[in-house]
Enzyme design. Structure first.
Site, PDB file in Angstrom:
ATOM      1  N   PRO A  79      96.096  16.869  27.121  1.00  0.00           N
ATOM      2  CA  PRO A  79      94.791  15.623  27.640  1.00  0.00           C
ATOM      3  C   PRO A  79      94.584  15.189  27.986  1.00  0.00           C
ATOM      4  O   PRO A  79      95.286  13.853  28.061  1.00  0.00           O
ATOM      5  CB  PRO A  79      94.084  16.374  26.322  1.00  0.00           C
ATOM      6  CG  PRO A  79      94.988  17.015  25.312  1.00  0.00           C
ATOM      7  CD  PRO A  79      95.998  16.068  25.675  1.00  0.00           C
ATOM      8  N   CYS A  80      94.202  14.995  29.851  1.00  0.00           N
ATOM      9  CA  CYS A  80      93.550  13.600  30.753  1.00  0.00           C
ATOM     10  C   CYS A  80      92.081  13.749  30.454  1.00  0.00           C
ATOM     11  O   CYS A  80      91.935  12.743  31.617  1.00  0.00           O
ATOM     12  CB  CYS A  80      94.490  13.863  31.927  1.00  0.00           C
ATOM     13  SG  CYS A  80      96.391  13.774  31.361  1.00  0.00           S
TER      14      CYS A  80
END
Length: 368
Positions: A79-80
């Site tokens: 996840p960014c």
């Protein structure tokens, strides 16, 4: 046989695509969610599925998990959201932790190729500086990278799902992106002489028309499936593990007001297509159009993505078909978000479409 490691594996979309490509052996796959790992290990009994925070995988644990074997490919999509920058770099900030752990493990394992998948919005985060910083992290680790936005529909997935894909290669020059295998029917008449082998996009009808017709509130988690496939895509979805079984085909029960709303919504329409008396403030509800690939399958497909001909949201199986998971790929977990772990809906909606992963896997073989 090339050895792979799958980080942030979820329900196993990437892993499934690499399995379908053949020639790859997964050494281990890791995810923080127990139900996602349960789904992955049920469908990939030969794989060591690890439920853990990647930050706990130190040098010693990584050596045990890989049995000190050479790792050819690391795949995954941490996840960014909410990246933090310091100047043009990614500082050691909690918002960046999962990505930086991903890079740390890449540095430890030193694979020949890295495949990094994420949301399209990553390219424009903070004016492109986040992408620049990500590329710099991989470059500092010794990888020459290429990246692009790939539309899943162009690789045989019955869904127009754009994804950011970055491929890094260690010390031997860049890797190009895989060539399209499919094209929109509207463009086929203008295809050049060198594109004649491209197939038309797989439509929603192509994907779903053979599944048992169930109304809202009907269906079951497991059923014997005897209907004949009506096209090559449906035939390919019948699965290799337990042919004849169909899992997770259970529809949510809706109240009469919602059913009336769905009944009035035309194919390809949304809330704005309805008479004023039936509209709600929630605008992100859409009805699928039979003749084209589905819009992006989100984690809210039971309420936000409406079946093209039945007034209800999609079942897990229908959404999984549109993601290109085989019918006998069984998802575990609750159907509501009151539980501790991610739901079946989350697992399907967050997954990398296996046929997109398969195209990437087949493509990178030439670079290993």
């Amino acid at each position: 046989m090339f050895n792979t490691v799958d980080l942030f594996c979820g329900a196993g979309g990437f892993t499934e695509g690499f399995r379908k490509a053949g020639g790859f052996s997964n050494l281990f796959a890791v995810d923080f969610d127990l139900k996602a790992i349960e789904t992955l290990t049920y469908n990939h009994k030969e794989i060591n599925g690890v439920c853990a925070d990647v930050s706990t995988l130190d040098t010693e644990k990584l050596a045990k998990l890989t049995k000190s074997k050479t790792v050819d490919v690391v795949i995954g999509g941490p996840p960014c959201q909410g990246f933090s920058l310091a100047g043009r770099r990614l500082p050691d900030d909690p918002k960046n932790r999962l990505f930086l752990e991903y890079v740390r493990i890449v540095r430890e394992l030193k694979p020949k190729v890295v495949v990094f998948e994420n949301v399209v919005g990553l390219m424009s985060m903070q004016g492109g500086l986040v992408l620049e910083a990500i590329c710099e992290e991989f470059s500092d680790a010794g990888y020459e990278v290429t990246y692009d936005i790939l539309n899943s529909a162009d690789y045989g997935v019955p869904q127009a799902r754009p994804r950011f894909i970055l491929i890094g290669r260690y010390g031997k020059g860049p890797v190009n992106m895989p060539q399209h295998t499919h094209i929109a029917a509207s463009k086929s008449s203008t295809m050049d002489l060198f594109s004649n082998e491209l197939l038309p996009h797989v439509s929603v009808k192509d994907a779903l028309s053979d599944l048992p017709i169930i109304q809202q509130g009907e269906g079951s988690e497991s059923v014997t499936f005897t209907a004949k496939a009506q096209n090559s895509f449906q035939e390919s979805m019948r699965g290799e593990r337990s042919r004849g079984m169909l899992f997770n085909h259970r529809a949510t029960r809706h109240n009469p007001a919602i059913i009336e709303r769905y009944n009035h919504m035309p194919q390809g329409g949304d809330i704005r297509s309805l008479p004023e008396r039936l509209r709600t403030k929630k605008n992100n509800v859409f009805r699928l159009l039979d003749s084209v690939p589905a819009r992006t399958i989100t984690c809210n497909f039971r309420t936000d993505i409406i079946h093209p001909s039945i007034p209800r949201g999609l079942t897990v199986r229908e959404a999984a078909r549109l993601q290109s998971f085989d019918d006998d790929y069984c998802f575990f977990g609750n159907l509501t978000r009151k539980a501790k772990y991610v739901t079946q809906d989350d697992q399907v909606g967050n997954a990398v479409p296996p046929l997109l992963a398969k195209a990437i896997a087949n493509h990178i073989k030439d670079y290993l």
